[in-house]
Scaffold this motif. Structure first.
Motif, PDB file in Angstrom:
ATOM      1  N   LEU A   4       0.826  -1.186   0.000  1.00 44.14           N
ATOM      2  CA  LEU A   4       0.000   0.000   0.000  1.00 44.14           C
ATOM      3  C   LEU A   4       0.869   1.247   0.000  1.00 44.14           C
ATOM      4  CD1 LEU A   4      -2.763  -0.850   2.617  1.00 44.14           C
ATOM      5  CD2 LEU A   4      -3.020  -0.760   0.139  1.00 44.14           C
ATOM      6  N   SER A   5       0.389   2.304  -0.689  1.00 48.67           N
ATOM      7  CA  SER A   5       1.066   3.588  -0.604  1.00 48.67           C
ATOM      8  C   SER A   5       1.018   4.069   0.832  1.00 48.67           C
ATOM      9  CB  SER A   5       0.373   4.598  -1.526  1.00 48.67           C
ATOM     10  OG  SER A   5       0.452   4.154  -2.864  1.00 48.67           O
ATOM     11  N   PRO A   6       1.939   4.939   1.234  1.00 45.60           N
ATOM     12  CA  PRO A   6       1.990   5.374   2.630  1.00 45.60           C
ATOM     13  C   PRO A   6       0.689   5.962   3.134  1.00 45.60           C
ATOM     14  CG  PRO A   6       3.958   6.060   1.448  1.00 45.60           C
ATOM     15  CD  PRO A   6       3.040   5.481   0.433  1.00 45.60           C
ATOM     16  N   ASP A   7      -0.083   6.650   2.234  1.00 46.69           N
ATOM     17  CA  ASP A   7      -1.314   7.292   2.669  1.00 46.69           C
ATOM     18  C   ASP A   7      -2.519   6.391   2.504  1.00 46.69           C
ATOM     19  OD1 ASP A   7      -1.144   7.300  -0.044  1.00 46.69           O
ATOM     20  OD2 ASP A   7      -2.086   9.269  -0.317  1.00 46.69           O
ATOM     21  N   ARG A   8      -2.297   5.107   2.199  1.00 45.80           N
ATOM     22  CA  ARG A   8      -3.419   4.189   2.006  1.00 45.80           C
ATOM     23  C   ARG A   8      -3.257   3.013   2.962  1.00 45.80           C
ATOM     24  NH1 ARG A   8      -6.537   2.837  -2.725  1.00 45.80           N
ATOM     25  NH2 ARG A   8      -7.997   3.199  -1.024  1.00 45.80           N
ATOM     26  N   LYS A   9      -3.604   3.242   4.198  1.00 40.41           N
ATOM     27  CA  LYS A   9      -3.481   2.221   5.223  1.00 40.41           C
ATOM     28  C   LYS A   9      -4.739   1.366   5.275  1.00 40.41           C
ATOM     29  CE  LYS A   9       0.533   3.785   6.538  1.00 40.41           C
ATOM     30  NZ  LYS A   9       1.765   3.016   6.307  1.00 40.41           N
ATOM     31  N   ALA A  10      -4.633   0.234   5.997  1.00 39.40           N
ATOM     32  CA  ALA A  10      -5.797  -0.621   6.185  1.00 39.40           C
ATOM     33  C   ALA A  10      -6.916   0.175   6.848  1.00 39.40           C
ATOM     34  CB  ALA A  10      -5.417  -1.823   7.034  1.00 39.40           C
ATOM     35  N   ARG A  11      -8.144  -0.111   6.457  1.00 41.54           N
ATOM     36  CA  ARG A  11      -9.283   0.705   6.859  1.00 41.54           C
ATOM     37  C   ARG A  11     -10.236  -0.101   7.734  1.00 41.54           C
ATOM     38  NH1 ARG A  11     -10.391   5.411   4.566  1.00 41.54           N
ATOM     39  NH2 ARG A  11     -12.489   6.329   4.613  1.00 41.54           N
ATOM     40  N   ASP A  12     -10.862   0.582   8.708  1.00 43.64           N
ATOM     41  CA  ASP A  12     -11.897  -0.075   9.500  1.00 43.64           C
ATOM     42  C   ASP A  12     -13.038  -0.489   8.583  1.00 43.64           C
ATOM     43  OD1 ASP A  12     -10.536   0.201  11.853  1.00 43.64           O
ATOM     44  OD2 ASP A  12     -11.493   2.104  12.398  1.00 43.64           O
ATOM     45  N   SER A  13     -13.871  -1.371   9.061  1.00 43.40           N
ATOM     46  CA  SER A  13     -15.017  -1.799   8.265  1.00 43.40           C
ATOM     47  C   SER A  13     -16.222  -2.000   9.179  1.00 43.40           C
ATOM     48  CB  SER A  13     -14.703  -3.098   7.516  1.00 43.40           C
ATOM     49  OG  SER A  13     -14.381  -4.139   8.423  1.00 43.40           O
ATOM     50  N   TRP A  14     -17.396  -2.007   8.582  1.00 44.40           N
ATOM     51  CA  TRP A  14     -18.621  -2.233   9.335  1.00 44.40           C
ATOM     52  C   TRP A  14     -18.616  -3.635   9.936  1.00 44.40           C
ATOM     53  CZ3 TRP A  14     -21.274   2.032  10.129  1.00 44.40           C
ATOM     54  CH2 TRP A  14     -21.260   3.049   9.172  1.00 44.40           C
ATOM     55  N   GLY A  15     -19.260  -3.776  11.086  1.00 45.30           N
ATOM     56  CA  GLY A  15     -19.353  -5.083  11.703  1.00 45.30           C
ATOM     57  C   GLY A  15     -20.155  -6.054  10.865  1.00 45.30           C
ATOM     58  N   SER A  16     -21.118  -5.528  10.108  1.00 39.67           N
ATOM     59  CA  SER A  16     -21.929  -6.353   9.218  1.00 39.67           C
ATOM     60  C   SER A  16     -22.522  -5.465   8.138  1.00 39.67           C
ATOM     61  CB  SER A  16     -23.055  -7.053   9.990  1.00 39.67           C
ATOM     62  OG  SER A  16     -23.993  -6.098  10.462  1.00 39.67           O
ATOM     63  N   SER A  17     -23.028  -6.079   7.087  1.00 44.90           N
ATOM     64  CA  SER A  17     -23.658  -5.324   5.999  1.00 44.90           C
ATOM     65  C   SER A  17     -24.899  -4.597   6.486  1.00 44.90           C
ATOM     66  CB  SER A  17     -24.028  -6.271   4.853  1.00 44.90           C
ATOM     67  OG  SER A  17     -22.877  -6.894   4.328  1.00 44.90           O
ATOM     68  N   LEU A  18     -25.570  -5.173   7.476  1.00 41.12           N
ATOM     69  CA  LEU A  18     -26.783  -4.555   8.002  1.00 41.12           C
ATOM     70  C   LEU A  18     -26.471  -3.254   8.736  1.00 41.12           C
ATOM     71  CD1 LEU A  18     -29.816  -4.948   8.159  1.00 41.12           C
ATOM     72  CD2 LEU A  18     -29.488  -6.233  10.295  1.00 41.12           C
ATOM     73  N   GLU A  19     -25.309  -3.179   9.380  1.00 44.45           N
ATOM     74  CA  GLU A  19     -24.917  -1.936  10.058  1.00 44.45           C
ATOM     75  C   GLU A  19     -24.781  -0.798   9.052  1.00 44.45           C
ATOM     76  OE1 GLU A  19     -21.448  -2.304  12.432  1.00 44.45           O
ATOM     77  OE2 GLU A  19     -22.313  -3.767  13.816  1.00 44.45           O
ATOM     78  N   PHE A  20     -24.207  -1.098   7.890  1.00 36.17           N
ATOM     79  CA  PHE A  20     -24.076  -0.082   6.838  1.00 36.17           C
ATOM     80  C   PHE A  20     -25.447   0.392   6.393  1.00 36.17           C
ATOM     81  CE2 PHE A  20     -24.188   0.458   2.146  1.00 36.17           C
ATOM     82  CZ  PHE A  20     -23.580   1.700   2.079  1.00 36.17           C
ATOM     83  N   LEU A  21     -26.352  -0.542   6.142  1.00 36.57           N
ATOM     84  CA  LEU A  21     -27.691  -0.177   5.680  1.00 36.57           C
ATOM     85  C   LEU A  21     -28.417   0.655   6.730  1.00 36.57           C
ATOM     86  CD1 LEU A  21     -29.944  -0.449   3.587  1.00 36.57           C
ATOM     87  CD2 LEU A  21     -30.625  -2.589   4.690  1.00 36.57           C
TER      88      LEU A  21
END
Length: 629
Positions: free
Chosen positions: A44-61
């Motif tokens: 990854l480029s220095p400014d592209r670190k691993a990203r948090d994610s939603w616990g589930s698809s339903l949380e996003f919705l």
């Protein structure tokens, strides 16, 4: 080349592509047999670190529902419909929903999920347009601060509802003979004249806001009680997002579902009131002649635009925390449909209650029992609740709890968007420090809005800091995506990520219909613009100048960052620097390096296949190819 980056020049109009920190990746693209070795060296480029994610698809919705279903659905939509033809307003509203709301919502979900970037970094697909992201960020900052002050008002009314008698339902001696009790048989508009005001209006203006008639003497000092409510509002938002999407995702279930529980309780109560049927029919009965008025269509566009919260960057931010390949096509349909359903549900509830008020007061004129406007939620609705014969406190508590939850759901999204930009910029700073800093600054700025002149300032900033600048930035965003990045390229991204071929409906809307509609709305607003006023009084010149300075500062981001992107290019002619700054960054694409390599191979294969089948290069063909190719 430098830093092991190999420039890949492709024919047929594809943007210039470079790979991201993958040794030998250029050779791998030219010789697929070398791809496995190239993938091993991908970083990854220095400014592209691993990203948090939603616990589930339903949380996003649920988070998207909590964001889009807000105060605008509950109190703005019913009366916008009333003032613009009743049931006839639903026709332009639904038309605009399909040509503006749904296409933009899906487009922003695609961009965020595909790139895993926030509101600013997502414009790596065209660095010259990065100012759009910064303009939207500043508009969000303005909106979030005064939105929290509205939440403070709902909290004040919520706690006031615990009184044995609703404090706005009766007149006080110091208000004189010009007060009409909200709990009496008289209605607000039926008795309102130059000398009479409802107790709900006087309670808001004299007790809660201590409102000043003009800004000639300044804005005054913040209210102590509202400052406490403002602090609680910001504390609530802070606790929800203190751990980013990990905590806000869990809270989204309550923020999204609780308002519907209250709305269905209110729906049952409203429809069982005497006269409710007449009120609902008044809401749904169309006045067809209104369809010929441009103002009706203008109001339909602004209602959809701000109700769905499109072109503010929050949808892009929320989608950026999705797993790659999540079905945002389905989610976009669910959220936009539910948003429309909620607006209609709110209309039925409100006008059922207004029908009862008209019945109780012996009038058939539904419009005469309510006063629309900015103070609607704190004048007309409390006035209606005060007239309930049974348990008015219970319904008041439910109503203002619902308003507060709706406000929290929307403000969490706005503040999270600002937090994401800062976290992407200052990767080593702890998240809780960023969140607390935003909340403290938001609280301090929000004190301006709870002064005696605060409602004047809200009106000023709502137009100059949010409404006007958002229309401008939305047009630039649509041009950037539809024509600079290209509808064809966006559809290829969607096909790669979702394995879904984009229909001509979305292609035509993204490239032609939606930008044209937004441009017409902007031109119409400029042609019909009048000096800004509050309660019929124009703002003093000094405040109008401040307002336009705020607008200029936000819109100026478009030009500043375009100039900055141009200066960052290597030496060359002005035209070549502009062209280069309109091409995607080297690591534009999926966050995962292996997927990024695969994506760039996919693009090259697509272009090779395209160049074999088509050789025409006339202007009409080129334009058509960018849409349907």
């Amino acid at each position: 080349m430098k830093d092991s980056k190999t420039e890949i020049l492709v024919s047929g109009g594809l943007p210039q592509l470079e790979t991201s920190r993958c040794a030998g990746s250029g050779e791998a693209l030219l010789k697929p047999s070398l791809l496995p070795m190239a993938l091993e060296s991908c970083e990854l480029s220095p400014d592209r670190k691993a990203r948090d994610s939603w616990g589930s698809s339903l949380e996003f919705l649920m988070s998207c529902i909590a964001l889009s279903v807000g105060l605008g659905n509950v109190w703005r939509f019913p009366f916008t419909a009333l003032e613009n033809g009743g049931g006839a307003f639903l026709i332009p509203y639904l038309v605009v929903l399909f040509v503006v709301g749904k296409p933009i919502y899906y487009m922003e979900m695609l961009l965020g999920q595909f790139s895993s970037r926030g509101i600013v970094q997502v414009f790596d697909f065209a660095p010259l347009m990065r100012g759009v992201g910064y303009a939207q960020l500043l508009a969000l900052g303005v909106l979030a601060t005064y939105y929290a002050s509205v939440m403070a008002l709902t909290l004040r009314y919520f706690f006031d509802s615990f009184a044995s008698e609703l404090p706005w339902s009766f007149c006080r001696e110091e208000w004189g003979d010009g007060c009409v009790s909200a709990s009496g048989a008289q209605t607000l508009q039926g008795t309102l004249s130059r000398n009479f005001s409802s107790s709900t209006q006087l309670y808001l203006q004299r007790i809660v806001l201590n409102e000043t008639d003009s800004l000639e003497q300044g804005i005054g000092y913040p209210s102590g009680s509202l400052a406490l409510m403002l602090g609680i509002s910001w504390l609530t938002v802070t606790l929800i997002i203190i751990r980013g999407v990990k905590s806000s995702g869990k809270a989204s279930y309550v923020l999204a579902l609780f308002p519907y529980v209250v709305m269905f309780i209110l729906l049952v109560r409203a429809l069982t009131l005497p006269g409710a049927y007449a009120g609902v029919m008044y809401f749904l009965t169309p006045q067809w002649e209104k369809l010929l008025e441009p103002q009706v269509w203008y109001n339909a566009v602004t209602q959809v635009f701000f109700s769905l919260a499109v072109c503010f960057g929050v949808i892009i931010m929320y989608s950026s925390y999705n797993r790659f390949g999540h079905n945002v096509y389905r989610d976009a349909h669910i959220v936009t449909t539910l948003d429309t359903f909620t607006s209609l549900l709110s209309g039925v509830i409100i006008f059922g209650i207004l029908g009862n008020l008209a019945h109780e007061s012996g009038t058939k004129d539904i419009a005469s029992v309510v006063k629309a406007g900015p103070g609607l939620a704190f004048i007309s609705y409390p006035d209606a609740i005060a007239k309930f014969k049974m348990f008015p406190q219970v319904f008041s508590l439910l109503f203002f709890a619902m308003l507060f939850m709706l406000g929290v759901g929307s403000n969490v999204g706005m503040v999270s968007c600002i937090m994401t930009v800062l976290k992407d910029q200052f990767v080593n700073v702890k998240l809780w420090i960023i969140v607390v800093s935003i909340s403290v600054i938001g609280f301090l700025v929000g004190l301006i809005y709870i002064t005696p002149g605060g409602q004047h300032i809200i009106t000023l900033m709502d137009f100059h800091g949010v409404t006007f600048v958002s229309l401008v930035s939305a047009i630039f965003e649509l041009i950037a995506v539809g024509w600079i990045y290209g509808t064809k390229r966006l559809c290829q991204d969607a096909e790669y990520m979702l394995n879904i071929k984009t229909s001509n409906y979305y292609r035509i809307c993204w490239s032609i219909v939606t930008p044209m509609v937004m441009l017409v709305i902007l031109v119409y607003s400029l042609l019909t613009m009048r000096p800004l006023s509050y309660n019929g009084q124009e703002f003093p010149l000094a405040y109008r100048v401040i307002g336009w300075c705020v607008s200029g500062c936000i819109i100026g981001q478009l030009f500043y960052w375009a100039f900055y992107a141009n200066c960052k290019q290597t030496k060359g002619s002005l035209k070549s620097r502009i062209n280069n700054s309109l091409k995607p960054h080297s690591d534009w694409g999926p966050l995962d390096p292996k997927k990024l390599m695969d994506y760039q191979m996919y693009l090259r294969n697509k272009e090779e296949e395209h160049s074999k089948n088509f050789n025409r290069r006339c202007v009409c063909y080129t334009a058509g190819d960018r849409i349907f190719g």
